[in-house]
Design a protein around this motif. Sequence first.
Motif, PDB file in Angstrom:
ATOM      1  N   MET A 223       0.773  -1.172  -0.025  1.00  0.00           N
ATOM      2  CA  MET A 223       0.155  -0.005   0.021  1.00  0.00           C
ATOM      3  C   MET A 223       0.845   1.286   0.075  1.00  0.00           C
ATOM      4  O   MET A 223       0.518   2.267  -0.767  1.00  0.00           O
ATOM      5  N   ILE A 224       2.197   1.289   0.580  1.00  0.00           N
ATOM      6  CA  ILE A 224       2.952   2.314   0.812  1.00  0.00           C
ATOM      7  C   ILE A 224       3.411   2.455  -0.562  1.00  0.00           C
ATOM      8  O   ILE A 224       3.569   3.692  -1.204  1.00  0.00           O
ATOM      9  N   PHE A 225       3.839   1.409  -1.353  1.00  0.00           N
ATOM     10  CA  PHE A 225       4.383   1.651  -2.569  1.00  0.00           C
ATOM     11  C   PHE A 225       3.099   2.289  -3.607  1.00  0.00           C
ATOM     12  O   PHE A 225       3.657   3.092  -4.495  1.00  0.00           O
ATOM     13  N   THR A 226       2.102   1.652  -3.472  1.00  0.00           N
ATOM     14  CA  THR A 226       0.801   2.379  -4.203  1.00  0.00           C
ATOM     15  C   THR A 226       0.718   3.785  -4.034  1.00  0.00           C
ATOM     16  O   THR A 226       0.445   4.624  -5.036  1.00  0.00           O
ATOM     17  N   ILE A 227       0.624   4.165  -2.762  1.00  0.00           N
ATOM     18  CA  ILE A 227       0.571   5.722  -2.506  1.00  0.00           C
ATOM     19  C   ILE A 227       1.669   6.619  -2.922  1.00  0.00           C
ATOM     20  O   ILE A 227       1.329   7.608  -3.534  1.00  0.00           O
ATOM     21  N   VAL A 228       2.738   6.034  -3.140  1.00  0.00           N
ATOM     22  CA  VAL A 228       3.906   6.724  -3.615  1.00  0.00           C
ATOM     23  C   VAL A 228       3.824   6.842  -5.145  1.00  0.00           C
ATOM     24  O   VAL A 228       4.099   7.937  -5.896  1.00  0.00           O
ATOM     25  N   LYS A 229       3.526   5.756  -5.845  1.00  0.00           N
ATOM     26  CA  LYS A 229       3.436   5.740  -6.996  1.00  0.00           C
ATOM     27  C   LYS A 229       2.223   6.647  -7.721  1.00  0.00           C
ATOM     28  O   LYS A 229       2.581   7.426  -8.808  1.00  0.00           O
ATOM     29  N   GLN A 230       1.102   6.744  -6.930  1.00  0.00           N
ATOM     30  CA  GLN A 230       0.094   7.489  -7.581  1.00  0.00           C
ATOM     31  C   GLN A 230       0.474   8.972  -7.085  1.00  0.00           C
ATOM     32  O   GLN A 230       0.091   9.630  -8.084  1.00  0.00           O
TER      33      GLN A 230
END
Length: 298
Positions: A223-230
């Motif tokens: 989820m942290i990876f997704t937040i950063v990517k978005q």
Amino acid sequence: MQWKQAIIDYQHYLKIERGLSDNSIFNYSLDIRKLVVWLESNEINVSPVVISEEKIQEFIYHIAKTVNPRSQSRIISGLRGFFNYLIFEDYRNTNPMELIESPKLGRKLPDTLSIEEIDQLINAIDLSSPQGERNRAILETLYGCGLRVSELVSLKISDLFFDEGFIKVTGKGDKQRLVPIGGATEKYITIYRKEIRVHQIIAPTAKDTLFLNRRGKPLTRAMIFTIVKQLAEKAGIEKVISPHTFRHSFATHLLENGADLRAIQQMLGHESITTTEIYTHIDKKQLTAVINSFHPRK
């Protein structure tokens, strides 16, 4: 001794004696299993106690055709550690990896973010939603304290010592360290805790976990990876970045502004100063400036 039992014993050694994480133990075991699969596929019946350097070399030639040099180097390192363990336990007298060299690797450095790009990412956060305040606190913590993503998601409220100016971080191998926390990071964590988190229904097992998802449970690494990517997409940043990019930027910006390398090493939780040097690349102009400023015969 057969391979299966040797791997199990080695896993116990890595857990108890070395204090490694489950993830590290899994990766080390995977390297050994690749050798075992190759032996079985070639109908080579030899135990870990008597396998020769020649057979290991054949295996290394095989994997060199299918994996990149970095993965090959990691497998060689993993096998070398395994056979050193067998020597330590008196199962072998020699290490068949002794004369096998790892491929030479170039220094691979991840992208860093400039201060302006970090501001761009934070400014792209939608603060009108509860998740916005949480995400701002997450990014400020990643960059402000140089945490690994695993350290961030496991951060607890009881790890926050704001009066003393530190947070307690649990890193690789469950090793703990104290990391200084700046005023901005403390401010945004406090806003998230007092204005957002306090209104959530929190799962019983997550009462002490700092960063939570909408269901009141701990956030995952993914989820942290997704937040950063978005946020990177929204901010128009084309670099390939991840949560680890903030850690690298943290170290690089500290070094560029004159911080001591040993202090950075302690804050990052690196056992070796060599690892810190890899994270914190210095351009030649900076090195020249150091010589011109500080050497007695400049």
